[in-house]
Design a protein around this motif. Structure first.
Motif, short mmCIF file in Angstrom:
data_model
loop_
_atom_site.label_atom_id
_atom_site.label_comp_id
_atom_site.label_asym_id
_atom_site.label_seq_id
_atom_site.Cartn_x
_atom_site.Cartn_y
_atom_site.Cartn_z
N UNK A 102 -46.35 -34.13 -21.21
CA UNK A 102 -47.24 -33.12 -21.76
C UNK A 102 -47.26 -31.91 -20.84
N UNK A 103 -47.37 -30.70 -21.40
CA UNK A 103 -47.57 -29.52 -20.55
C UNK A 103 -48.93 -29.62 -19.86
N UNK A 104 -48.94 -29.57 -18.55
CA UNK A 104 -50.18 -29.74 -17.81
C UNK A 104 -51.03 -28.48 -17.91
N UNK A 105 -52.35 -28.66 -17.75
CA UNK A 105 -53.27 -27.53 -17.90
C UNK A 105 -53.27 -26.59 -16.71
N UNK A 106 -52.64 -26.98 -15.63
CA UNK A 106 -52.67 -26.18 -14.40
C UNK A 106 -51.51 -25.18 -14.37
N UNK A 107 -51.84 -23.90 -14.25
CA UNK A 107 -50.82 -22.88 -14.05
C UNK A 107 -50.29 -22.97 -12.62
N UNK A 108 -49.02 -22.70 -12.44
CA UNK A 108 -48.41 -22.87 -11.12
C UNK A 108 -47.56 -21.66 -10.76
N UNK A 109 -47.13 -21.63 -9.49
CA UNK A 109 -46.32 -20.54 -8.96
C UNK A 109 -45.03 -21.12 -8.39
N UNK A 110 -44.10 -20.23 -8.08
CA UNK A 110 -42.81 -20.66 -7.56
C UNK A 110 -42.94 -21.13 -6.12
N UNK A 111 -42.26 -22.22 -5.78
CA UNK A 111 -42.27 -22.73 -4.41
C UNK A 111 -41.33 -21.95 -3.50
N UNK A 112 -40.56 -21.02 -4.06
CA UNK A 112 -39.65 -20.20 -3.26
C UNK A 112 -40.26 -18.85 -2.89
N UNK A 229 -55.42 -36.92 -19.53
CA UNK A 229 -56.77 -36.35 -19.59
C UNK A 229 -57.55 -36.67 -18.33
N UNK A 230 -57.45 -37.91 -17.85
CA UNK A 230 -58.19 -38.32 -16.65
C UNK A 230 -57.70 -37.55 -15.43
N UNK A 231 -56.38 -37.42 -15.28
CA UNK A 231 -55.83 -36.70 -14.13
C UNK A 231 -56.20 -35.23 -14.17
N UNK A 232 -56.24 -34.65 -15.37
CA UNK A 232 -56.59 -33.24 -15.50
C UNK A 232 -58.04 -32.97 -15.11
N UNK A 233 -58.93 -33.96 -15.33
CA UNK A 233 -60.33 -33.78 -15.00
C UNK A 233 -60.56 -33.61 -13.50
N UNK A 234 -59.65 -34.11 -12.68
CA UNK A 234 -59.81 -33.95 -11.23
C UNK A 234 -59.67 -32.48 -10.81
N UNK A 235 -59.00 -31.68 -11.59
CA UNK A 235 -58.83 -30.25 -11.26
C UNK A 235 -60.01 -29.41 -11.75
N UNK A 236 -60.78 -29.96 -12.67
CA UNK A 236 -61.86 -29.20 -13.27
C UNK A 236 -62.93 -28.88 -12.22
N UNK A 237 -63.26 -27.62 -12.09
CA UNK A 237 -64.25 -27.18 -11.12
C UNK A 237 -63.71 -26.95 -9.73
N UNK A 238 -62.49 -27.40 -9.47
CA UNK A 238 -61.88 -27.20 -8.15
C UNK A 238 -60.82 -26.11 -8.16
N UNK A 239 -60.03 -26.08 -9.20
CA UNK A 239 -58.92 -25.14 -9.25
C UNK A 239 -59.21 -24.03 -10.26
N UNK A 240 -58.98 -22.80 -9.84
CA UNK A 240 -59.12 -21.67 -10.75
C UNK A 240 -57.89 -21.48 -11.62
N UNK A 241 -56.84 -22.21 -11.29
CA UNK A 241 -55.62 -22.07 -12.08
C UNK A 241 -55.57 -22.98 -13.29
N UNK A 242 -56.62 -23.77 -13.52
CA UNK A 242 -56.63 -24.65 -14.68
C UNK A 242 -57.05 -23.88 -15.92
N UNK A 243 -56.32 -24.11 -17.01
CA UNK A 243 -56.57 -23.41 -18.27
C UNK A 243 -57.83 -23.97 -18.92
N UNK A 244 -58.82 -23.11 -19.16
CA UNK A 244 -60.04 -23.52 -19.84
C UNK A 244 -59.85 -23.37 -21.35
N UNK A 245 -60.85 -23.82 -22.09
CA UNK A 245 -60.79 -23.73 -23.55
C UNK A 245 -61.45 -22.45 -24.07
#
Length: 518
Positions: A102-112, A229-245
């Motif tokens: 599944x496409x994860x809800x967290x936006x990411x950046x390049x590691x390079x 869904x459970x793994x995505x909830x760990x990012x909620x409230x901690x990461x600003x890069x997570x896509x909200x609804x």
């Protein structure tokens, strides 16, 4: 007793379903198009009478009527009754693995990019989960489009020993416990990545049965679906890069704006969570069997795996990593021709010493028939493919005619060939213009030559040879002048003697006789 609101809805539904059944119970007035005047109570049925009539029309079963009106897939997925025996045959670790992406809800950046300003969007997560114990056996994160190329990496990670895998991401030995792995008896997947000819070898060589979930039925793989869904909830409230609804946040692309995690860091976070999930998380409402209750097994995935491996082993297979990787390579069909081996999917030619020695490249009696072989290849490199033969896998290397594609992936080689074909198509007009110019010039010169030609006697062979030698004199002296210019002897100049009369031609060409005889 039916409520008035429900009774009104029932009447409206009946009017839609059977518009002629109640027409003789109502009258309309001309004062308004949206007003209906009911007849007296003595002339229309009661709610109970009407309900009885509706049930009679539907065979006495209103849910049966409603089921026919719903989408069959949606009804079976969300509303249909359950038998209660789901997954009853999964009695040990490795009996069934669930794989999903599944496409994860967290936006990411390049590691390079050290400044973390290069956005790469949402990565795709692959999880492989054991159905019996809920143990996470495999993880793969990528930015590529889901395909067999990516799903085979997830299967590979699920089977291998994780010691080297964890070391690659900076974990010390023993810091993370990820012990259980292997190829399962059955792999439950979506109706996509494995439904193709490329995955045939992986399924047959690994002695693994692949089952496909029905479209729209997420409950066929409930554990891996819930894991996202459970793994995505760990990012909620901690990461600003997570896509909200929030539609406003989506329109403003706030998650992409605040993205800061790269794929390497997402791997580390996922591994830390997997360590917690596998070794410390207690599963709620786990469906024990009687023997597990007697042994007082804790509802922790790792504990359940230990119990299953001890009392119900034999559901997983272990392979050498090299053999496993070769078995997971995609399969394609190649054709053997006299001039080489043609890989039609990519459009490239290959050479193989084994095929050449066995005479498979020799031209057949029927020119329209060619030998077909199965080949395994890596989508990321076109330099070499492996042919399936009776003596095992034999390498075939890229032909010199296709050396321009060395180091490319199959996708890049396909794009390159399409680009070359497109450039050729665009250049055809210019090529045709010059080709027509050549044709016109030839016609003009030939026409002029035909005009100047005078009728003459057909010469003999000897005369023809003499004429040819006469023409060669000009070439000889032109070459001598080039030779003198090359050796810087400009002060020496050789001029050809005046051509004598043809009557004395025999003596003129005596100097060439030795060359002709040679």
């Amino acid at each position: 007793m039916l409520s008035p609101n429900f009774a009104m809805l029932l009447i409206i539904a009946a009017l839609i379903r059977w518009p002629n059944s109640l027409c003789h119970y109502i009258t309309t007035t001309g004062s308004s198009r949206f007003h209906v005047e009911l007849k007296p109570r003595t002339e229309r049925p009661t709610i109970a009478q009407f309900t009885y009539w509706v049930k009679k029309q539907c065979g006495g079963n209103l849910p049966k009527r409603d089921r026919k009106r719903r989408n069959p897939i949606e009804h079976s997925k969300d509303l249909a009754g359950r038998t209660g025996d789901a997954f009853g045959t999964d009695d040990g670790f490795g009996k069934t693995f669930e794989l999903d992406e599944t496409p994860f809800d967290e936006e990411s950046v390049s590691q390079f990019d050290e400044t973390r300003q290069t956005k790469i969007g949402k990565p795709t997560f692959y999880f492989v989960v054991d159905r019996f114990s809920r143990y996470i056996t495999g993880l793969y994160i990528t930015t590529e489009t889901p395909s067999f190329k990516t799903v085979r990496q997830a299967v590979f990670n699920a089977e291998i020993n994780k010691a080297k895998f964890l070391e690659e991401y900076g974990f010390e030995p023993g810091e993370v416990k990820w012990e259980f792995h292997g190829i399962p008896t059955t792999l439950f997947v979506d109706n996509a990545e494995f439904r193709n000819r490329k995955s045939e070898a992986a399924v047959s060589d690994l002695a693994m049965k692949v089952q496909f979930a029905r479209r729209g039925r997420g409950d066929y793989k409930p554990h891996v679906e819930q894991l996202f869904r459970v793994f995505s909830l760990w990012f909620k409230g901690l990461s600003k890069g997570q896509q909200s609804k929030s539609l406003a946040d989506i329109a403003a692309q706030l998650a992409r704006k605040h993205a800061s995690l790269n794929l390497n860091e997402l791997y580390i976070i996922a591994i830390i969570y997997i360590n917690y999930h596998n070794n410390h998380r207690r599963l709620k409402d786990y469906q024990y069997c009687k023997e597990m209750l007697m042994d007082d097994v804790a509802p922790i995935p790792a504990k359940l795996c230990q119990w299953g491996q001890r009392y119900r082993p034999g559901h997983t297979l272990k392979y050498d990593e090299r053999d496993l990787y070769r078995a997971l390579l995609p399969v394609a069909e190649v054709s053997v021709h006299q001039r080489g081996i043609y890989f039609a999917d990519v459009g490239l030619w290959y050479n193989c010493e084994y095929v050449l020695e066995r005479g498979l490249q020799d031209k057949l009696v029927s020119r329209n028939r060619v030998v077909k072989l199965r080949a395994r290849y890596n989508e990321n490199l076109v330099d070499v493919i492996f042919l399936e033969t009776d003596d095992g896998l034999k390498p075939a290397t890229l032909d010199v005619r296709c050396q321009a594609f060395q180091g490319l992936s199959c996708y890049e080689a396909t794009l390159q060939r399409k680009s070359m074909a497109r450039n050729d198509e665009l250049a055809k007009d210019e090529e045709m213009a010059f080709a027509l110019g050549v044709s016109q010039a030839m016609q003009r010169i030939l026409k002029n030559a035909q005009k100047e030609k005078q009728p003459g006697v057909m010469p003999s062979t000897a005369t023809l040879k003499d004429n040819r030698k006469l023409e060669a004199i000009l070439n000889r002296y032109a070459d001598i002048n080039k030779f003198l210019a090359a050796v810087q002897l400009d002060h020496v100049q050789i001029e050809p003697n005046a051509l004598p009369d043809k009557s004395d031609a025999k003596n003129i060409y005596d100097e060439f006789e030795e060359d002709d005889d040679a």
